[in-house]
Design a protein around this motif. Structure first.
Motif, PDB file in Angstrom:
ATOM      1  N   LEU A   6      58.602  59.344   6.513  1.00  0.00           N
ATOM      2  CA  LEU A   6      59.598  58.732   5.289  1.00  0.00           C
ATOM      3  C   LEU A   6      59.937  59.810   4.119  1.00  0.00           C
ATOM      4  O   LEU A   6      61.201  60.240   4.435  1.00  0.00           O
ATOM      5  N   PHE A  54      48.456  54.815   9.903  1.00  0.00           N
ATOM      6  CA  PHE A  54      49.277  53.914  10.222  1.00  0.00           C
ATOM      7  C   PHE A  54      50.254  54.605   8.934  1.00  0.00           C
ATOM      8  O   PHE A  54      51.526  54.440   8.729  1.00  0.00           O
ATOM      9  N   MET A  55      49.827  53.332   7.922  1.00  0.00           N
ATOM     10  CA  MET A  55      50.550  53.629   6.845  1.00  0.00           C
ATOM     11  C   MET A  55      50.666  54.925   5.713  1.00  0.00           C
ATOM     12  O   MET A  55      52.571  55.087   5.384  1.00  0.00           O
ATOM     13  N   LEU A  59      60.618  56.342  12.297  1.00  0.00           N
ATOM     14  CA  LEU A  59      59.144  56.705  12.704  1.00  0.00           C
ATOM     15  C   LEU A  59      58.298  56.304  11.746  1.00  0.00           C
ATOM     16  O   LEU A  59      57.688  55.242  11.811  1.00  0.00           O
ATOM     17  N   GLY A  60      58.965  56.520  10.694  1.00  0.00           N
ATOM     18  CA  GLY A  60      58.673  55.597   9.416  1.00  0.00           C
ATOM     19  C   GLY A  60      58.506  54.985   8.862  1.00  0.00           C
ATOM     20  O   GLY A  60      57.459  53.669   9.179  1.00  0.00           O
ATOM     21  N   TRP A  61      59.514  53.850   9.627  1.00  0.00           N
ATOM     22  CA  TRP A  61      59.248  52.463   9.151  1.00  0.00           C
ATOM     23  C   TRP A  61      59.084  51.826  10.639  1.00  0.00           C
ATOM     24  O   TRP A  61      58.117  50.326  10.217  1.00  0.00           O
ATOM     25  N   THR A  62      58.883  52.373  11.794  1.00  0.00           N
ATOM     26  CA  THR A  62      58.319  51.590  12.499  1.00  0.00           C
ATOM     27  C   THR A  62      56.587  51.590  12.287  1.00  0.00           C
ATOM     28  O   THR A  62      56.000  50.436  12.399  1.00  0.00           O
ATOM     29  N   LEU A  63      56.703  52.740  11.647  1.00  0.00           N
ATOM     30  CA  LEU A  63      54.683  52.784  11.413  1.00  0.00           C
ATOM     31  C   LEU A  63      54.463  51.401  10.300  1.00  0.00           C
ATOM     32  O   LEU A  63      53.387  50.735  10.320  1.00  0.00           O
ATOM     33  N   VAL A  64      54.956  51.596   9.308  1.00  0.00           N
ATOM     34  CA  VAL A  64      55.030  50.695   8.135  1.00  0.00           C
ATOM     35  C   VAL A  64      55.402  49.090   8.789  1.00  0.00           C
ATOM     36  O   VAL A  64      54.496  48.320   9.163  1.00  0.00           O
ATOM     37  N   TRP A  65      55.681  49.239   9.685  1.00  0.00           N
ATOM     38  CA  TRP A  65      56.310  47.948  10.475  1.00  0.00           C
ATOM     39  C   TRP A  65      55.414  46.999  11.288  1.00  0.00           C
ATOM     40  O   TRP A  65      54.694  45.982  11.562  1.00  0.00           O
ATOM     41  N   GLY A 105      52.924  56.790   8.110  1.00  0.00           N
ATOM     42  CA  GLY A 105      55.163  55.930   7.966  1.00  0.00           C
ATOM     43  C   GLY A 105      55.813  56.716   6.665  1.00  0.00           C
ATOM     44  O   GLY A 105      56.120  57.182   6.496  1.00  0.00           O
ATOM     45  N   SER A 106      54.720  56.693   5.774  1.00  0.00           N
ATOM     46  CA  SER A 106      54.844  57.440   4.642  1.00  0.00           C
ATOM     47  C   SER A 106      55.712  58.537   4.583  1.00  0.00           C
ATOM     48  O   SER A 106      55.927  59.089   3.903  1.00  0.00           O
TER      49      SER A 106
END
Length: 164
Positions: free
Chosen positions: A99, A91-92, A106-112, A95-96
């Protein structure tokens, strides 16, 4: 399915790892630094390959020796925790990548999602990735064979002496 012997797992090392994942994930978002999210993904991936918590070295070299965190060694299966870290890595890393490719939502959603699930584990004692591992065991998926410690709800932190 036969019962397999449990191993000693230091849950303080797992918790320290979660604290760093949470802190760095939040800092990456606050300061809009995808490189920091990528660093967290890298550490989670390395930890998975090395079969250790990605940021566990901070616990063993700094937090535990100074007495800032005490060991919490329990009879448990390390495999579900490694699986959870691997899922978090996916996931991280996703997300990266999102980004860096310009897809901030999408990126920040996966990070969160990673931050939220690490928080649930660190502060609530429930590991969603571990629960997923045990569900895969119930579905007889090859490579997933460990049962939760006796008397432990799948995904919950085992109680001291529960498997004795």
């Amino acid at each position: 399915m036969t019962s397999q012997p449990l191993q000693k797992v230091d849950h303080s090392a797992l918790k320290a790892n979660q604290y760093f994942i949470i802190s760095l994930g939040v800092l990456a978002f606050v300061f809009n630094q995808p490189i920091l999210a990528a660093f967290v993904a890298l550490m989670m991936g390395l930890g998975t390959v090395l079969k250790k918590p990605g940021f566990g070295f901070i616990y063993t070299s700094l937090l535990k020796p100074r007495g800032w965190m005490k060991p919490d060694v329990l009879d448990d299966n390390p495999e579900p925790h490694r699986f959870a870290q691997f899922v978090g890595f996916l996931f991280m890393a996703g997300g990266s990548a999102a980004l860096f490719l310009g897809s901030a939502v999408l990126g920040w959603t996966l990070v969160w999602i990673v931050v939220a699930l690490a928080s649930l584990n660190a502060f609530g004692g429930f590991c969603v990735g571990c629960a997923m591992y045990y569900w895969l065991v119930r579905l007889n998926v090859p490579g997933f064979g460990k049962q939760p410690p006796t008397g432990t709800f799948p995904g919950m932190k085992p109680k001291a002496g529960a498997a004795a």
